[in-house]
Scaffold this active site. Structure first.
Site, PDB file in Angstrom:
ATOM      1  CD  GLU A 132      -9.142  -1.661 -29.973  1.00 15.02           C
ATOM      2  OE1 GLU A 132      -9.463  -2.066 -28.894  1.00 15.02           O
ATOM      3  OE2 GLU A 132      -8.247  -0.614 -29.787  1.00 15.02           O
ATOM      4  CD  GLU A 155      -8.970  -4.492 -21.290  1.00 10.93           C
ATOM      5  OE1 GLU A 155      -8.469  -4.523 -22.189  1.00 10.93           O
ATOM      6  OE2 GLU A 155     -10.101  -3.699 -21.097  1.00 10.93           O
ATOM      7  CE  LYS A 160      -5.243  -2.439 -23.352  1.00  8.58           C
ATOM      8  NZ  LYS A 160      -5.905  -2.953 -24.590  1.00  8.58           N
ATOM      9  CD  GLU A 187      -1.034  -4.097 -25.843  1.00  9.08           C
ATOM     10  OE1 GLU A 187      -0.364  -2.921 -25.862  1.00  9.08           O
ATOM     11  OE2 GLU A 187      -1.917  -4.151 -26.173  1.00  9.08           O
TER      12      GLU A 187
END
Length: 528
Positions: A264, A327, A321, A318
């Site tokens: 990542e 994030e 999340k 997302e």
């Protein structure tokens, strides 16, 4: 010193690198914590339209794995942390996991790696940590039982917090509290030829040190660099520094040959006002420059000549999340499959870029030149950075049409303008840490033409790239390393490998020790 045709031909025959694998190191994370994601079938089509060659899943979603069948895209699947205890304690459970999540899809779906757990050591759950290695071993045995051992690798993903020290990169080491548990895992990875997967995020490094020079260092932008006090190596970006720190940590435990895989890395495009760093501009700069860095095949100072397999986070935002707002904003693409911002991932852009950098604009605002108050150090930093981005600095090298006048201001002006004209944004690309400006006065002189987008002075002939092959001797073994870079940067890279500064030292090293040979693809000889 000239290299004979026969000797280079022998090296080329034994160790040539296929261009077809040029993008195999670019991957993306496919997270599912959202309620607005497109169907897997549509996402598969999207991926096929890009140069992304690998996808990492955090689970083993059958609909996604099936949708990627026949695409050739490498698929990384994951065993959830909650499944570790049962898989660790019972081989039959591991075998059933393989039977359910691998065998129905492989080989039509190109599953290449199984990550057993995600950032397990970070959980500080001692029971879970103790189950990690046994779970990895049982998954490996289950693969071997169905003749897939070696065809599909087994690893686990770690956060950068497993490092107790990361500065300078050469002194990287694992935190003492993790070393005992990691030793068995590293031995497993070494025995099975599997990678050590890590999540380096320059974004978080910038949040901890939000100075302008740190941002430039993290975004692969012009900066003074940071010197490793042990080796004297100057690092020009945070990504290389973090990855080399991991490599040093592996070396410190006797596992230098274990491959590093970046599971990542990414940069958020939005966040709360109080959050430092998230923006579309920064996200585009980081991810776009990261991809350009990987494609250059330069590698890192401690692992030169290759690109680290890197999975960018993430394919989509997302929206479910948890955590800070940033994030939820790492996506490269929107739910409607359009780009959140363009970083050159489409196959058209990728294939064209491999021949010559794209202009990205059809009109011109003038030429980019240094500001009058730019210091010599700032100019040198900008020049080094630009020529390290694949821009052809040949015209300002000795014998080039723009070499005279032989001074830093003139050379940097030419390089700044060429980078500006070939980059996709305008006018912010003419900034270089606020040391450059746009002018309407054509700075061309004599036969030295400063190109400008839109007036026909930039074309495929202006910025020719030469394919260089660099042979380096390590432990009495010849390893051929492939780079598609300009001649000046090839020379710069050689100096970095040999550990010298000047051209004279480079020639002396080559003649005296024959450690490095440089020659173009045409097999003609070249005096270094």
């Amino acid at each position: 010193m000239a290299l004979s045709f026969f000797f280079f031909y022998l090296l080329f025959t034994l160790f040539s690198v296929s261009p077809s694998n040029a993008q195999s190191f670019i991957g993306v994370n496919y997270g599912l914590l959202a309620d607005n994601l497109p169907p897997p079938s549509e996402t598969a089509k999207l991926l096929q339209s890009t140069s992304i060659q690998k996808v990492r899943l955090y689970n083993a979603d059958p609909s996604i794995i099936k949708s990627l069948a026949g695409t050739g895209i490498g698929i990384v699947i994951g065993v959830a942390n909650g499944d570790l205890p049962s898989i660790a304690s019972d081989f039959n459970v591991a075998s059933q996991w393989i039977n359910s999540n691998v065998l129905p899809f492989y080989p039509a779906s190109n599953i290449i790696l199984i990550n057993v757990g995600n950032e397990v050591l970070l959980s500080n759950d001692l029971n879970l940590v103790n189950q990690l290695l046994p779970a990895m071993q049982n998954v490996q045995k289950a693969l071997e039982a169905v003749s897939l051992g070696g065809k599909i690798k087994v690893s686990t993903v770690h956060a950068m917090t497993v490092l107790g020290n990361s500065e300078p990169p050469s002194a990287g080491s694992f935190a003492p509290s993790y070393q005992a548990g990691l030793k068995g895992i590293l031995q497993f990875l070494s025995d099975t030829g599997s990678p050590f997967a890590i999540n380096p995020y320059p974004f978080f490094a910038y949040q901890g040190d939000p100075r302008p020079e740190t941002l430039a260092f993290c975004l692969f932008q012009p900066n003074p660099g940071r010197v490793d006090s042990n080796t004297g190596i100057k690092y020009m970006n945070m990504f290389d520094a973090q990855v080399d720190a991991v490599h040093s940590a592996l070396k410190s435990m006797g596992f230098e040959k274990v491959e590093v895989l970046v599971a990542e890395t990414g940069w958020p495009s939005t966040g709360d006002n109080k959050e430092v760093g998230p923006s579309v501009e920064n996200a585009k700069a980081y991810n776009g420059n990261l991809i350009a860095h990987l494609r250059s095949m330069v590698g890192t100072p401690l692992m030169p000549g290759k690109s680290i397999d890197t999975y960018i986070f993430a394919l989509f935002d997302e929206n479910l999340k948890p955590g800070p707002s940033f994030e939820r904003s790492f996506g490269l693409f929107k739910p409607d499959l359009s780009m959140a911002y363009d970083i050159g991932l489409t196959k058209t852009t990728s294939s064209q870029t491999s021949q010559s950098p794209q202009l990205g604009k059809t009109t011109s605002m003038g030429w980019c030149v240094p500001k009058e108050d730019a210091t010599q150090e700032q100019l040198q930093d900008s020049l080094d950075w630009i020529c390290g981005q694949g821009i052809d600095c040949g015209p300002i090298m000795p014998g080039g049409v723009c070499f005279e006048p032989n001074n830093l201001v003139s050379h940097t002006a030419y390089a700044m303008n060429l980078y500006f004209q070939k980059s996709p944004e305008n006018p912010t690309d003419c900034d270089f840490s606020k040391t450059a400006r746009i002018t309407s006065e054509n700075p061309s002189y004599n036969s030295c033409v400063y190109p400008r987008a839109g007036d026909g002075t930039i074309n495929g002939e202006t910025n020719k790239y030469v394919e260089w092959r660099v042979a380096r001797y390590i432990d009495q073994c010849s390893i051929l390393q492939y780079h598609r870079v300009s001649k000046p940067f090839a020379r710069y890279h050689l100096k970095r490998i040999v550990g010298v500064v000047s051209d004279q030292e480079l020639r002396k090293n080559v003649v005296g020790k024959k450690k490095i040979i440089l020659t173009p693809k045409s097999y003609a000889t070249l005096d270094v």
